[in-house]
Design a protein around this motif. Structure first.
Motif, PDB file in Angstrom:
ATOM      1  N   VAL A 283     -60.067-104.898   8.000  1.00 18.37           N
ATOM      2  CA  VAL A 283     -60.842-105.748   8.994  1.00 18.37           C
ATOM      3  C   VAL A 283     -59.959-104.552  10.142  1.00 18.37           C
ATOM      4  N   HIS A 284     -58.973-103.972   9.841  1.00 15.70           N
ATOM      5  CA  HIS A 284     -57.458-103.299  10.600  1.00 15.70           C
ATOM      6  C   HIS A 284     -58.713-102.111  11.546  1.00 15.70           C
ATOM      7  N   ARG A 285     -59.150-101.542  10.722  1.00 14.46           N
ATOM      8  CA  ARG A 285     -60.137-100.944  12.399  1.00 14.46           C
ATOM      9  C   ARG A 285     -61.023-101.486  13.249  1.00 14.46           C
TER      10      ARG A 285
ATOM     11  N   ARG B 292     -45.833 -89.960  14.192  1.00 17.64           N
ATOM     12  CA  ARG B 292     -44.819 -91.003  14.349  1.00 17.64           C
ATOM     13  C   ARG B 292     -44.912 -92.021  14.721  1.00 17.64           C
ATOM     14  N   HIS B 293     -45.845 -92.370  14.309  1.00 15.87           N
ATOM     15  CA  HIS B 293     -46.494 -93.519  13.832  1.00 15.87           C
ATOM     16  C   HIS B 293     -45.341 -95.097  13.985  1.00 15.87           C
ATOM     17  N   ALA B 294     -45.071 -94.388  12.718  1.00 18.11           N
ATOM     18  CA  ALA B 294     -43.899 -95.898  12.258  1.00 18.11           C
ATOM     19  C   ALA B 294     -42.515 -95.716  13.654  1.00 18.11           C
TER      20      ALA B 294
ATOM     21  N   THR C 206     -52.505-105.943  10.108  1.00 14.90           N
ATOM     22  CA  THR C 206     -53.266-105.302   9.437  1.00 14.90           C
ATOM     23  C   THR C 206     -52.515-103.579   9.417  1.00 14.90           C
ATOM     24  N   CYS C 207     -51.380-102.648  10.571  1.00 14.65           N
ATOM     25  CA  CYS C 207     -51.062-101.794  10.390  1.00 14.65           C
ATOM     26  C   CYS C 207     -50.946-101.328   9.494  1.00 14.65           C
ATOM     27  N   TYR C 208     -51.287-100.248   8.790  1.00 13.63           N
ATOM     28  CA  TYR C 208     -50.510 -99.444   7.682  1.00 13.63           C
ATOM     29  C   TYR C 208     -49.260 -98.834   7.467  1.00 13.63           C
ATOM     30  N   TYR C 209     -49.127 -98.749   8.657  1.00 12.45           N
ATOM     31  CA  TYR C 209     -47.297 -98.689   8.308  1.00 12.45           C
ATOM     32  C   TYR C 209     -47.078 -99.890   8.195  1.00 12.45           C
TER      33      TYR C 209
ATOM     34  N   ALA D 275     -49.059 -95.505  23.020  1.00 12.74           N
ATOM     35  CA  ALA D 275     -48.511 -94.443  21.942  1.00 12.74           C
ATOM     36  C   ALA D 275     -48.577 -94.844  20.796  1.00 12.74           C
ATOM     37  N   TYR D 276     -48.258 -95.915  20.703  1.00 10.99           N
ATOM     38  CA  TYR D 276     -48.982 -96.516  19.068  1.00 10.99           C
ATOM     39  C   TYR D 276     -50.644 -97.031  18.678  1.00 10.99           C
ATOM     40  N   THR D 277     -51.043 -97.504  20.112  1.00 10.72           N
ATOM     41  CA  THR D 277     -52.233 -97.461  19.184  1.00 10.72           C
ATOM     42  C   THR D 277     -52.792 -96.318  19.346  1.00 10.72           C
TER      43      THR D 277
ATOM     44  N   SER E  64     -51.374 -93.761  18.287  1.00  9.60           N
ATOM     45  CA  SER E  64     -51.380 -93.052  17.243  1.00  9.60           C
ATOM     46  C   SER E  64     -51.601 -94.074  15.701  1.00  9.60           C
ATOM     47  N   CYS E  65     -52.470 -94.788  15.976  1.00 11.80           N
ATOM     48  CA  CYS E  65     -53.061 -95.130  14.992  1.00 11.80           C
ATOM     49  C   CYS E  65     -54.531 -94.899  13.851  1.00 11.80           C
ATOM     50  N   HIS E  66     -54.244 -94.884  12.280  1.00 14.50           N
ATOM     51  CA  HIS E  66     -55.436 -94.083  11.630  1.00 14.50           C
ATOM     52  C   HIS E  66     -56.410 -94.220  11.913  1.00 14.50           C
ATOM     53  N   SER E  67     -56.445 -96.031  12.300  1.00 15.52           N
ATOM     54  CA  SER E  67     -57.882 -95.647  12.784  1.00 15.52           C
ATOM     55  C   SER E  67     -58.422 -94.885  13.787  1.00 15.52           C
TER      56      SER E  67
HETATM   57 FE1  FES Z   1     -50.511 -98.643  12.116  1.00 13.45          FE
HETATM   58 FE2  FES Z   1     -53.395 -98.468  12.912  1.00 13.45          FE
HETATM   59  S1  FES Z   1     -52.079 -97.758  11.302  1.00 13.45           S
HETATM   60  S2  FES Z   1     -51.253 -99.811  14.303  1.00 13.45           S
END
Ligand code: FES
Length: 274
Positions: free
Chosen positions: A154-156, A241-243, A113-116, A203-205, A207-210
């Protein structure tokens, strides 16, 4: 309707369909735009094949003191014995199924469900849209306004679930500073692999938009919330740098699992750094 002057990849459907906005051919890309979605699809497909194999394998996921991130937290009774290790045994035998299947739903849901990743697999697998300024082959487009894609919202909540999972993987990384007899003060190549992996996972977690919205959203004046503004600024740097972090952490988690697999199958011994 086709004008007869479109590049070869432009179909009569999509932007040339009766229900879509007409985009003149001169505005459509003619470069090798398909390289990026093709590479994305190939990379994601390779990960899906690998992770499916490992999740169902139900074997070779523990080599003291390392537990594969695919199987952590190991919450079933049938987890491989992990003396002094992270075996939580919250559930029963789970009918002998792989313990990975119990917990993978959380990291999997977080990434699915991640935006990227949404952008990546919509482009790579569904060509909807294939890329910017490229004629879309689909006759209709409803975005994420209908079932099932509306569930992407539900991503958040998956973000909230990802936090304790990252915490447990951090705990596993701390335990990786023991040797195979569970004595502290060890550092092997595996410890290094786990350290890199957990740094990328966090770092990935984060950097999440949520996450960015949690720390800096719903505010009218940043000046009245200097701490949240500072946090939002830090998350914003990571978010840019999320992607890259999505790919780096995907590769690192597979690499950590594969490293444990190699040790567990006796392919080689963990080189000791001290
Ligand atoms: Fe990619 Fe939340 S937008 S993990």
């Amino acid at each position: 309707m086709s004008t007869g002057t479109e590049p070869p990849h432009v179909t009569a459907g999509g932007v040339h369909g009766a229900t879509r906005a007409a985009v003149p051919a001169r505005h459509l890309r003619t470069d090798r735009w398909w390289l990026a979605p093709a590479a994305t699809a190939a990379g994601l497909f390779a990960f899906v094949v690998y992770s499916t194999w490992r999740a169902f394998a139900n074997d070779d996921y523990y080599a003291a003191p390392y537990v594969s991130p695919f199987y952590s937290p190991c919450v079933a009774e049938n987890c491989e014995p992990m003396r002094s290790g992270p075996n939580w045994e919250v559930f029963g035998g789970w009918w002998g199924l792989s313990p990975a299947l119990l917990i993978l739903v959380f990291p999997l849901g977080f990434r699915l469900t991640c935006y990227y990743y949404r952008k990546a697999y919509y482009r790579g697998f569904w060509a909807s849209p294939p890329a910017c300024a490229v004629a879309e082959p689909h006759a209709k487009y409803s975005g994420e306004t209908r079932f099932p894609l509306i569930l992407q919202n539900v991503h958040r909540y998956f973000f909230y679930a990802a936090l304790p999972v990252a915490g447990i993987l951090t705990y596993d990384t701390v335990l990786a500073f023991r040797d195979e007899h569970y004595a502290w003060g060890h550092m092997g190549l595996g410890t290094l692999v786990f350290l890199v992996n957990i740094a990328l996972i966090w770092a990935y977690t984060l950097s999440c938009h949520s996450c960015r919205h949690v720390v800096g959203g719903r505010l009218k004046h940043f000046s009245k919330h200097p701490v949240r503004y500072r946090l939002w600024s830090w998350v914003g740097v990571l978010n840019g740098r999320h992607a890259q972090l999505a790919w780096a952490s995907l590769i690192s988690v597979a690499a950590a699992d594969f490293y444990v697999y190699l040790l567990a199958t006796g392919a080689f011994d963990d080189p000791r750094l001290f």
